[in-house]
Write a protein that holds these residues in place. Structure first.
Motif, mmCIF file in Angstrom:
data_model
loop_
_atom_site.group_PDB
_atom_site.id
_atom_site.type_symbol
_atom_site.label_atom_id
_atom_site.label_comp_id
_atom_site.label_asym_id
_atom_site.label_seq_id
_atom_site.Cartn_x
_atom_site.Cartn_y
_atom_site.Cartn_z
ATOM 1 N N GLY A 182 37.328 44.558 35.437
ATOM 2 C CA GLY A 182 36.093 43.836 35.316
ATOM 3 C C GLY A 182 36.179 42.729 34.113
ATOM 4 O O GLY A 182 37.155 42.951 33.157
ATOM 5 N N THR A 183 35.198 41.732 34.198
ATOM 6 C CA THR A 183 35.555 40.703 33.249
ATOM 7 C C THR A 183 33.849 40.352 32.750
ATOM 8 O O THR A 183 33.095 40.242 33.709
ATOM 9 C CB THR A 183 36.276 39.486 33.732
ATOM 10 N N GLN A 206 47.335 46.652 41.498
ATOM 11 C CA GLN A 206 46.469 46.173 40.445
ATOM 12 C C GLN A 206 45.790 44.995 40.486
ATOM 13 O O GLN A 206 46.089 43.945 41.484
ATOM 14 C CB GLN A 206 47.470 45.427 39.313
ATOM 15 N N LEU A 207 44.624 44.610 40.234
ATOM 16 C CA LEU A 207 43.394 43.689 40.336
ATOM 17 C C LEU A 207 43.209 43.016 38.981
ATOM 18 O O LEU A 207 42.676 43.860 38.179
ATOM 19 C CB LEU A 207 42.223 44.092 41.342
ATOM 20 N N VAL A 208 43.650 42.048 38.622
ATOM 21 C CA VAL A 208 43.459 41.637 37.442
ATOM 22 C C VAL A 208 42.529 40.352 37.330
ATOM 23 O O VAL A 208 42.956 39.244 37.764
ATOM 24 C CB VAL A 208 44.913 41.353 36.479
ATOM 25 N N GLU A 209 41.193 40.591 36.714
ATOM 26 C CA GLU A 209 40.286 39.570 36.527
ATOM 27 C C GLU A 209 40.511 38.603 35.549
ATOM 28 O O GLU A 209 40.947 39.108 34.429
ATOM 29 C CB GLU A 209 38.929 39.948 36.766
ATOM 30 N N VAL A 257 28.989 42.183 34.231
ATOM 31 C CA VAL A 257 30.590 42.542 34.194
ATOM 32 C C VAL A 257 30.782 42.188 35.679
ATOM 33 O O VAL A 257 30.200 42.805 36.600
ATOM 34 C CB VAL A 257 30.747 43.800 33.695
ATOM 35 N N TYR A 258 31.659 41.256 35.933
ATOM 36 C CA TYR A 258 31.942 41.050 37.307
ATOM 37 C C TYR A 258 33.645 41.985 37.706
ATOM 38 O O TYR A 258 34.425 41.839 36.774
ATOM 39 C CB TYR A 258 32.280 39.500 37.591
ATOM 40 N N TYR A 259 33.291 42.456 38.785
ATOM 41 C CA TYR A 259 34.511 43.111 39.194
ATOM 42 C C TYR A 259 35.071 42.740 40.733
ATOM 43 O O TYR A 259 34.481 42.072 41.491
ATOM 44 C CB TYR A 259 34.035 44.452 39.541
ATOM 45 N N CYS A 260 36.464 42.645 40.436
ATOM 46 C CA CYS A 260 37.128 42.260 41.793
ATOM 47 C C CYS A 260 37.480 43.566 42.600
ATOM 48 O O CYS A 260 37.449 44.549 42.061
ATOM 49 C CB CYS A 260 38.465 41.546 41.221
#
Length: 117
Positions: A110-111, A2-5, A91-94
């Motif tokens: 994305g955030t 999991q990658l949580v922005e 939208v910015y993605y990690c």
């Protein structure tokens, strides 16, 4: 995995935001961590990445305004965005990558970052 922005939102031109991405399920310290962004109607592009050794790679549009850092103890990567412009709206993605192919390639959900007066 999991990658949580977090940390996105609405900001005025010239303002600042700090995005965070908390990773779980990977050996964080060996991964190259990156921030990408995608504006409406445009392709996803690299913002900044940071390797396991701390070296960084920046996209042309953010040099001098944005910076990336990582805290391996907290499995978190940060994107500090200063002097924001309307064209930074996206939208910015990690992203987490490992290996040359890469062997592993993971994305967050994305955030949204909106720069507007």
């Amino acid at each position: 995995v999991q990658l949580v922005e977090s940390g996105g939102g609405l900001v005025q031109p010239g303002g600042s935001l700090r995005l965070s991405c908390a990773a779980s399920g990977i050996m964080f310290s060996i991964y190259t961590m990156g921030w990408y962004r995608q504006a409406p109607g445009k392709q996803r592009e690299l913002v900044l990445s940071i390797g396991s050794g701390g070296g960084t790679n920046a996209g042309d549009s953010v040099k001098g305004r944005f910076s990336i850092s990582r805290d391996n103890a907290k499995n978190t990567v940060f994107l500090q965005m200063n002097s924001l412009k309307s064209e930074d709206t996206a939208v910015y993605y990690c992203n987490a990558k490992y290996g040359l192919s890469p062997v592993a390639d993971y994305w967050g959900q994305g955030t949204q970052v909106t720069v507007s007066s």
